[in-house]
Design an enzyme around this catalytic site. Sequence first.
Site, PDB file in Angstrom:
ATOM      1  N   LYS A   1      -2.459   0.120  -3.948  1.00  0.00           N
ATOM      2  CA  LYS A   1      -2.634  -0.017  -2.498  1.00  0.00           C
ATOM      3  C   LYS A   1      -2.313   1.310  -1.824  1.00  0.00           C
ATOM      4  CE  LYS A   1      -0.782  -2.405   1.571  1.00  0.00           C
ATOM      5  NZ  LYS A   1       0.203  -3.392   2.080  1.00  0.00           N
TER       6      LYS A   1
ATOM      7  N   ASP B   1       0.769   1.625   8.161  1.00  0.00           N
ATOM      8  CA  ASP B   1       0.365   0.269   8.552  1.00  0.00           C
ATOM      9  C   ASP B   1       1.129  -0.162   9.789  1.00  0.00           C
ATOM     10  OD1 ASP B   1      -0.544  -2.330   8.696  1.00  0.00           O
ATOM     11  OD2 ASP B   1       0.849  -3.065   7.166  1.00  0.00           O
TER      12      ASP B   1
ATOM     13  N   LYS C   1       2.966  -5.149  14.281  1.00  0.00           N
ATOM     14  CA  LYS C   1       4.333  -5.325  13.800  1.00  0.00           C
ATOM     15  C   LYS C   1       5.323  -5.024  14.929  1.00  0.00           C
ATOM     16  CE  LYS C   1       3.322  -3.597   9.111  1.00  0.00           C
ATOM     17  NZ  LYS C   1       3.661  -4.786   8.309  1.00  0.00           N
TER      18      LYS C   1
ATOM     19  N   ASP D   1       3.840   2.329   2.730  1.00  0.00           N
ATOM     20  CA  ASP D   1       2.966   1.218   2.359  1.00  0.00           C
ATOM     21  C   ASP D   1       1.897   1.658   1.354  1.00  0.00           C
ATOM     22  OD1 ASP D   1       2.523  -1.488   2.543  1.00  0.00           O
ATOM     23  OD2 ASP D   1       1.107  -1.344   4.208  1.00  0.00           O
TER      24      ASP D   1
ATOM     25  N   ASP E   1      -2.556  -7.873   9.864  1.00  0.00           N
ATOM     26  CA  ASP E   1      -1.438  -7.286   9.125  1.00  0.00           C
ATOM     27  C   ASP E   1      -1.438  -7.720   7.659  1.00  0.00           C
ATOM     28  OD1 ASP E   1       0.789  -5.676   8.834  1.00  0.00           O
ATOM     29  OD2 ASP E   1       2.217  -7.232   9.404  1.00  0.00           O
TER      30      ASP E   1
ATOM     31  N   GLU F   1      -3.585  -6.759   5.532  1.00  0.00           N
ATOM     32  CA  GLU F   1      -4.687  -5.817   5.330  1.00  0.00           C
ATOM     33  C   GLU F   1      -4.771  -5.278   3.910  1.00  0.00           C
ATOM     34  OE1 GLU F   1      -1.547  -3.350   4.784  1.00  0.00           O
ATOM     35  OE2 GLU F   1      -1.685  -4.884   6.324  1.00  0.00           O
TER      36      GLU F   1
ATOM     37  N   ARG G   1      -4.541  -6.587   0.998  1.00  0.00           N
ATOM     38  CA  ARG G   1      -5.386  -7.360   0.074  1.00  0.00           C
ATOM     39  C   ARG G   1      -6.875  -7.107   0.331  1.00  0.00           C
ATOM     40  NH1 ARG G   1      -2.473 -12.654   2.208  1.00  0.00           N
ATOM     41  NH2 ARG G   1      -0.893 -11.023   2.347  1.00  0.00           N
TER      42      ARG G   1
END
Length: 487
Positions: A249, A254, A261, A272, A331, A333, A335
């Site tokens: 990933k 993010d 968030k 992230d 959020d 995201e 995946r």
Amino acid sequence: MSINIKDVTVEFVDGLIITAFEDGENNSSELENIIKSTTFKGKEGEIFYITELNEKVKYKIFVGLGKKELLNGEVLRNAMAKAAKKAKELKIEKIGVEFFDTDKICVGGRIKGITEGIRLALYSFDKYKEQKSTYSPEIYISGVPTQKLEKATERLEEVNNLVDGVIKARDLINEPANSIYPESLAHEAIKIGAECGFEVQVFDEKECKDLEMKAFLSVGMGSSKKPRLIVMRYMGDNESSDVLGLVGKGLTYDSGGYSLKPSNSMVGMNGDMGGAAVVIGTMAAIAKNKLKKNVVAVIAACENLVSGVAYKPGDIIGSMAGKTIEVLNTDAEGRLTLIDAITYIIEKEGATKVIDLATLTGAAIVALGNYTTALMCNDEDFYDEFMRAADVTDEIFWRMPTFKHYRKQILGEKADLKNVDPNGAGTIVAGMFLKEFVQDKPWIHLDIAGTSDTKSPINEYIVKGGTGTPVRTLYYLAKGPCGCHKK
């Protein structure tokens, strides 16, 4: 910082690290006298030092390994890490580490434990500080039996290269988002590939559109820093058609997008891309050590930000695999980026087995904390193979279920799938979403949300910040069976 094998004398080093067993076996007469006359007894994790009158050797650091029958790689690694920190505190510039005899860990395993413990414990990230750490001691492992010297030297080179890979991953995770973004992450991969010996190809936004990576590109639409697909290839086995595929990933930042968030939760979101950092570090170690293995790694790198063109809750988007997805939470995201990378690595790079790594869900942290990585798998043989590698490294994984009823939680009403479900099992649901895209390939999903970085040290050698977990396990998975399993 360098670690070498050399039979040192007291005139050559400033300090010595000496191990002790609690039961007294293999302890020297000097050590026995110390145990009799001080509170130091050689228990696991105990540390004691004396100042020498010798003009050259200033210190002897004694570190406990506990009971001999309980010795394993993790005990040794933590002991060496603790001794290394004491050496740093004492500002010892030339350190001798006395090799010790035991039938619990092979010679290569002892070299490995000493090297990993010391080097990983002394890691620090102070690139942006005015006052930087200048501590970089010379370290020598002394007393390796002559008949084992060649094997030990080869093992040391291998472990040093592996630790370099872990450190590369830690550095990338610790970099701020204004330094590491999709394009600069790609440049780092190119630089490391040239240094270590693996090929790197970078796809820009247009090329990703041509590949119909609709899910990945949807996540990155809100940022002015455009997405990049980073593909790394190392083909070390011309005789095999097997290809291990690693997917990391690569959310270099993010914000949560329109499912924004809270501000305190955005701190640290530069990390992230921990999965991306791990696969880069793993590729570096594999290539530097010239493993006989074919490995391809893919990173779908982007930023998830809010703007007038960002994707929104309620959108229905496509994917490279052709499945459609209801976006119920922007959020969730990671995946969405991973599924296109997984499809790509199978269909375009010929991966025969796939592992994805992602700082994917807060639920993984709630369930397992910062020491254990959540794991999901669809193939028992692949799982067993992976866990044998984990046994070499002492990195901890916990397998989550993939029962069929969890699949119902990802089925969409208006599209094939939805990216979140409110009915709990967040870590499992995220993994089940990814499972829809692995086709018939053996697959392992690692949710490293809790283990990729830590706000405080969780043992003696995993320090605050990026951890590099699980570079070491992935390396030994690629390497295959070796003689350094714990007994």
